[in-house]
Each structure stands twice: as C-alpha cells, then as structure tokens.
Write a protein that holds these residues in place. Structure first.
Motif, PDB file in Angstrom:
ATOM      1  N   ALA A  53      36.216 -25.046  -4.201  1.00  0.00           N
ATOM      2  CA  ALA A  53      36.816 -25.656  -3.006  1.00  0.00           C
ATOM      3  C   ALA A  53      35.730 -26.175  -2.066  1.00  0.00           C
ATOM      4  CB  ALA A  53      37.688 -24.632  -2.280  1.00  0.00           C
ATOM      5  N   LEU A  54      34.653 -25.404  -1.963  1.00  0.00           N
ATOM      6  CA  LEU A  54      33.533 -25.820  -1.113  1.00  0.00           C
ATOM      7  C   LEU A  54      32.916 -27.111  -1.654  1.00  0.00           C
ATOM      8  CD1 LEU A  54      31.637 -25.199   1.235  1.00  0.00           C
ATOM      9  CD2 LEU A  54      30.436 -23.559  -0.223  1.00  0.00           C
ATOM     10  N   GLY A  55      32.682 -27.132  -2.961  1.00  0.00           N
ATOM     11  CA  GLY A  55      32.081 -28.318  -3.582  1.00  0.00           C
ATOM     12  C   GLY A  55      32.989 -29.528  -3.504  1.00  0.00           C
ATOM     13  N   TYR A  56      34.264 -29.316  -3.743  1.00  0.00           N
ATOM     14  CA  TYR A  56      35.229 -30.427  -3.752  1.00  0.00           C
ATOM     15  C   TYR A  56      35.323 -31.036  -2.355  1.00  0.00           C
ATOM     16  CZ  TYR A  56      39.482 -32.957  -5.143  1.00  0.00           C
ATOM     17  OH  TYR A  56      40.392 -33.926  -5.422  1.00  0.00           O
ATOM     18  N   SER A  57      35.302 -30.173  -1.354  1.00  0.00           N
ATOM     19  CA  SER A  57      35.357 -30.655   0.030  1.00  0.00           C
ATOM     20  C   SER A  57      34.096 -31.483   0.336  1.00  0.00           C
ATOM     21  CB  SER A  57      35.470 -29.454   0.973  1.00  0.00           C
ATOM     22  OG  SER A  57      35.345 -29.865   2.299  1.00  0.00           O
ATOM     23  N   GLN A  58      32.939 -31.001  -0.097  1.00  0.00           N
ATOM     24  CA  GLN A  58      31.682 -31.717   0.177  1.00  0.00           C
ATOM     25  C   GLN A  58      31.606 -33.042  -0.583  1.00  0.00           C
ATOM     26  OE1 GLN A  58      28.146 -29.390   0.207  1.00  0.00           O
ATOM     27  NE2 GLN A  58      29.022 -28.039   1.739  1.00  0.00           N
ATOM     28  N   LEU A  59      32.251 -33.070  -1.749  1.00  0.00           N
ATOM     29  CA  LEU A  59      32.222 -34.313  -2.541  1.00  0.00           C
ATOM     30  C   LEU A  59      32.911 -35.462  -1.794  1.00  0.00           C
ATOM     31  CD1 LEU A  59      31.304 -35.490  -5.294  1.00  0.00           C
ATOM     32  CD2 LEU A  59      33.568 -34.870  -6.195  1.00  0.00           C
ATOM     33  N   GLN A  60      33.909 -35.124  -0.968  1.00  0.00           N
ATOM     34  CA  GLN A  60      34.650 -36.171  -0.243  1.00  0.00           C
ATOM     35  C   GLN A  60      33.715 -36.982   0.671  1.00  0.00           C
ATOM     36  OE1 GLN A  60      37.763 -36.202  -1.379  1.00  0.00           O
ATOM     37  NE2 GLN A  60      37.312 -34.238  -2.357  1.00  0.00           N
ATOM     38  N   ARG A  61      32.667 -36.329   1.202  1.00  0.00           N
ATOM     39  CA  ARG A  61      31.773 -37.065   2.121  1.00  0.00           C
ATOM     40  C   ARG A  61      30.407 -37.317   1.487  1.00  0.00           C
ATOM     41  NH1 ARG A  61      31.797 -31.764   4.394  1.00  0.00           N
ATOM     42  NH2 ARG A  61      29.724 -30.812   4.330  1.00  0.00           N
ATOM     43  N   TYR A  62      30.323 -37.139   0.185  1.00  0.00           N
ATOM     44  CA  TYR A  62      29.002 -37.209  -0.456  1.00  0.00           C
ATOM     45  C   TYR A  62      28.314 -38.572  -0.306  1.00  0.00           C
ATOM     46  CZ  TYR A  62      25.222 -35.954  -3.556  1.00  0.00           C
ATOM     47  OH  TYR A  62      23.982 -35.710  -4.065  1.00  0.00           O
ATOM     48  N   PRO A  63      29.022 -39.688  -0.370  1.00  0.00           N
ATOM     49  CA  PRO A  63      28.334 -40.976  -0.145  1.00  0.00           C
ATOM     50  C   PRO A  63      27.664 -41.034   1.230  1.00  0.00           C
ATOM     51  CG  PRO A  63      30.468 -41.338  -1.169  1.00  0.00           C
ATOM     52  CD  PRO A  63      30.423 -39.891  -0.789  1.00  0.00           C
ATOM     53  N   GLN A  64      28.325 -40.497   2.260  1.00  0.00           N
ATOM     54  CA  GLN A  64      27.711 -40.472   3.600  1.00  0.00           C
ATOM     55  C   GLN A  64      26.503 -39.524   3.623  1.00  0.00           C
ATOM     56  OE1 GLN A  64      31.142 -40.898   2.941  1.00  0.00           O
ATOM     57  NE2 GLN A  64      32.079 -40.031   4.781  1.00  0.00           N
ATOM     58  N   THR A  65      26.620 -38.419   2.868  1.00  0.00           N
ATOM     59  CA  THR A  65      25.504 -37.462   2.797  1.00  0.00           C
ATOM     60  C   THR A  65      24.257 -38.171   2.262  1.00  0.00           C
ATOM     61  OG1 THR A  65      27.055 -35.674   2.332  1.00  0.00           O
ATOM     62  CG2 THR A  65      24.765 -35.265   1.735  1.00  0.00           C
ATOM     63  N   MET A  66      24.445 -38.926   1.170  1.00  0.00           N
ATOM     64  CA  MET A  66      23.286 -39.606   0.577  1.00  0.00           C
ATOM     65  C   MET A  66      22.755 -40.686   1.520  1.00  0.00           C
ATOM     66  SD  MET A  66      23.842 -39.883  -3.506  1.00  0.00           S
ATOM     67  CE  MET A  66      25.379 -40.765  -3.437  1.00  0.00           C
ATOM     68  N   LYS A  67      23.679 -41.360   2.213  1.00  0.00           N
ATOM     69  CA  LYS A  67      23.260 -42.422   3.132  1.00  0.00           C
ATOM     70  C   LYS A  67      22.359 -41.838   4.231  1.00  0.00           C
ATOM     71  CE  LYS A  67      25.258 -46.151   5.766  1.00  0.00           C
ATOM     72  NZ  LYS A  67      26.331 -46.389   6.679  1.00  0.00           N
ATOM     73  N   ARG A  68      22.766 -40.726   4.799  1.00  0.00           N
ATOM     74  CA  ARG A  68      21.985 -40.081   5.855  1.00  0.00           C
ATOM     75  C   ARG A  68      20.617 -39.630   5.308  1.00  0.00           C
ATOM     76  NH1 ARG A  68      19.839 -39.596  10.672  1.00  0.00           N
ATOM     77  NH2 ARG A  68      19.469 -37.437  11.319  1.00  0.00           N
ATOM     78  N   ARG A  69      20.612 -39.087   4.112  1.00  0.00           N
ATOM     79  CA  ARG A  69      19.352 -38.651   3.510  1.00  0.00           C
ATOM     80  C   ARG A  69      18.395 -39.834   3.366  1.00  0.00           C
ATOM     81  NH1 ARG A  69      18.625 -33.843   0.775  1.00  0.00           N
ATOM     82  NH2 ARG A  69      20.204 -32.284   1.268  1.00  0.00           N
ATOM     83  N   HIS A  70      18.924 -40.966   2.940  1.00  0.00           N
ATOM     84  CA  HIS A  70      18.066 -42.151   2.785  1.00  0.00           C
ATOM     85  C   HIS A  70      17.583 -42.689   4.133  1.00  0.00           C
ATOM     86  CE1 HIS A  70      17.674 -42.919  -1.473  1.00  0.00           C
ATOM     87  NE2 HIS A  70      18.891 -42.406  -1.612  1.00  0.00           N
TER      88      HIS A  70
END
Ligand SMILES: Cc1ncc(COP(=O)(O)O)c(C=O)c1O
Length: 405
Positions: free
Chosen positions: A262-279
């Motif tokens: 559930a934790l992973g699935y929830s984080q996957l929903q915003r994962y594109p934004q996560t990568m964008k911020r990292r970049h």
C-alpha cells in the motif's frame, strides 16, 4: 542547518493508504499487492512483475528460476553493492567479477565478453545511481559466445543463451536507449528499500520484458518460490472453500505484505513528480559546482546513438577529481561538521572482507578503486527544501575551495 542523507518521503496519502490496509482485515499479500504489481508492470512497460521482500530476493528469484547453481559462473561488476554479487553465492554459483572502465563507475561490454566462459549462465549488471546501462553491446557479447553456451537446466535450454539480469535497485522509472528500466534485459530487480526513490520500507520487485521467451513460466515459479513452494497463498485458502494445499518444493518466504504494498502503490501515484524534483536538484548541484574541480555523474542527455536518456535521479555521484582518498574522507567529515550527511557509493567489492575471503584482490580492479577514491555522494531526495539544496551546493563549493586553496 541539518541535512540528512536520504530520509523517506512519507506523505499523508501514504499513511492513509497503509491505515486502510490495517483496517481492512487483510494485512499480508493480497489485493493491494496485486494492484501494485500490475501498476508497476504498466509503469515499466514490461511483461509482468512479481513483488518480493527486497531487490536481493528479486535477483535471487531470477537466478533460481534459471536454475543457476553449483558449477555455474555469473559475471558481475566490482563497483556495486554487495547484493548484486552475494546472490550468486547464495545459489551456489561462482562470482566472476569485472573491473569498471577507466575513469568510470560502469563496466564495459569488452570486459564482460572477456570474462565469459562455457560455464557462464548469467550476467548481472547494475543501473548505478538510477542510470540505465546500455545492454545492446552486452547482448552482442552474449550472442558472440552463443556456440560455447552449455545449458544446465530446461529454462536455460529454452532461453538458449546466457541470461542478462539487471540489478535495477536504483533505476525504477529511468529511460534510455529507447527503453524504460525493466525493458532492457531478461530480468530486472527493483528495490523499495527505505532509502530508495520509492519505498515500501523493505521490499522489491522482479520484472521481465515482453521479449523474454520464458515469460509465461516465470510468474508461477516466483509465486511458489516466494511462498514456501505452497500451491495456494493464505488468501486463496481463505477465499475459497478448499483449504487443501500441497507444497511443491522447499521454497522460500520472500513475499511482500499488503501493508507495505500500500505504501509503494501510494508512492507510485506521484512517482513522475518525484523524479522531476530529483532532476531539479541534480541540475541545481551541477550548475553550482560547474566551475569546481569535480565531475558529476551525467543523469540526463543523449546516448551514443543520439537518443535521450534520463536516470531515475537516485544518487548524486560526484568525483572530487583533485582530492585523493584521505582528502575525500576529510571532505565528507567537513561536510558532516557543517550539518550535511554525505555517503560513498560504493566501496568496490574486493575491498570487503567477504569478497577478500572469496579470493578477490583489489589490485585486479584498479579502475573501480580509482573511482571509489574520488567519489562522494551528496544528499538527493524529495524531503530537501530549496533552502537545503542551496546550502548543500554552497557548502560543497566552499569546502572544496577551503581544501584546494
Ligand atoms: C545496487 C544495489 N543493489 C541491490 C540492493 C539491495 O536492495 P534490497 O535492500 O532491496 O535487497 C541495493 C540496496 O541498497 C543496491 O544499492
């Protein structure tokens, strides 16, 4: 100001997703994990995915599925975390370790080709820092060695060549060479460990590409192998009238419970934004350190064929070009004294007791050692504020200036 190296980014929606599972009456592997693994398959554009309790278990499941074991050899680079190689020992095969290219963290197809023997059953490569490796020349090396390949299991026979497995512990979401992480090799294992871009605290996934000729056989094997070899999961036993089950072989216990899924699935929903911020953070560090005697790992750009690549933005690897080992360590201490936690990725495996005891000698890995001596990893995560990012870059620059004046 204190800057931790890599804390987890847990948002209210993640907590809510976990709480829902806790309240649902089913907390171990079940429907949420099913949703998560299907979403991961869609996200990576692969054939299918199985959730496991770590990337290590994912790699091991690939080797076990292939029937790799005693008498077999598996090639792995020296510049990686122990899990890329320890799994080879876990299945009883021989670790064959290769050095990196000069001045690089990654190995080369030439080095791998030179390490292939008739006993080679698999090659494990590492998408270090979330940057996809180019598997095309590796597949060419595998093809060139085709006539010497001696299959030792029905799976190996069906595959008909050396298997290519990617340790993608860092690379969920990376793109390169016209592919997404997960599509570039026969198998890819992702990690969802607490310090990774997407976390389930502990956890991982094994995915396999659509072209994998064994695709149909993998899921049933992993389902059994990660649940004691038992013919029905606990949920299947609960949900059907038939409690009856069998144990098909003495399997392992490596499943992911729904609380974690559930934790992973929830984080996957915003994962594109996560990568964008990292970049964004990577770009900022690059810009601020541009005139310093340092070389950051390139996370975005064009590959040799002019195709765009973009890493998952997992680790900011920086080579302190003019500082030797002791000074590199001094740099890390000075950063720490100013409130910033840094790290080193990685100590080449032949520096570690376990691998020394297996007979590996650091002198045979001069390029990996040279890369290690200069490397420092700066904090890169989505809990960092803009102020902290600016503080890290400024402090790194000032510290370098202090040390090199
Ligand atoms: C390159 C690499 N491979 C494998 C692993 C193992 O991942 P896990 O802890 O999910 O087994 C890690 C973990 O840090 C890693 O960095």
């Amino acid at each position: 100001m204190k800057v931790p190296f890599s804390p987890p980014d847990i948002r209210p929606e993640d907590i809510e997703a976990v709480v829902q599972v806790l309240r649902s009456g089913w907390i171990t592997s079940g429907p949420v994990g099913e949703e998560f693994r299907k979403a991961l398959t869609g996200f990576s554009g692969t054939s299918d995915t199985m959730l496991v309790n770590s990337a290590t278990a994912g790699l091991k499941n690939a080797l076990r599925f292939l029937g790799v074991g005693s008498g077999d050899e598996v090639i792995v680079p020296a510049y990686t975390y122990t899990a890329s190689a320890s799994v080879i020992a876990h299945v009883g095969a021989k670790i064959v370790m290769v050095d990196t290219a000069k001045g690089d963290y990654f190995t080369t197809a030439e080095r791998i080709a030179a390490a292939i023997t008739p006993r080679t059953k698999a090659i494990i490569l590492v998408d270090l820092a979330g940057k996809m490796v180019d598997t095309k020349p590796i597949y060419q090396a595998i093809e060139s060695a085709q006539s010497d390949f001696c299959p030792g299991s029905p799976q190996q026979e069906h595959l008909g060549r050396i298997a290519l497995i990617i340790d993608g512990a860092h690379s969920l979401g990376a793109t390169g060479y016209g592919m997404r992480a997960g599509q570039a090799s026969d198998f890819t294992a992702f990690s969802f460990h607490a310090v990774k871009n997407l976390t389930t605290a502990e956890g991982g996934a094994l995915t396999w590409r659509k072209e994998n000729p064994l695709a149909e056989q993998i899921k049933p094997f992993i389902k059994l192998n990660t649940l004691h070899g038992q013919s029905k999961s606990a949920l299947e036993k609960t949900n059907t009238s038939g409690w009856e089950y069998d144990v098909m072989f003495t399997g392992y216990k490596e499943n992911m419970p729904d609380i974690l899924a559930a934790l992973g699935y929830s984080q996957l929903q915003r994962y594109p934004q996560t990568m964008k911020r990292r970049h964004q953070i990577i770009d900022y560090y690059n810009q601020e350190l541009a005139h310093q005697p340092v070389t950051p790992l390139t996370h975005r750009g064009l590959d040799q064929d002019g195709q765009p690549f973009s890493s998952s933005g997992h680790l900011y690897l920086l080579s302190l070009d003019t500082l030797e080992l002791d000074q590199r360590n001094d740099f890390i201490e000075r950063m720490f004294d100013k409130g910033i936690s840094c790290n080193v990725h990685y100590k080449p495996l032949p520096m570690l007791t376990a691998y020394k005891n297996l007979g590996f000698n650091l002198q045979d890995y001069p390029n990996a050692y040279a890369a290690y001596c200069h490397e420092v990893t700066l904090p890169l995560h989505t809990v960092l504020t803009d102020e902290q990012v600016a503080f890290v870059a400024e402090t790194a620059r000032d510290t370098l200036q202090e040390m090199t004046k």
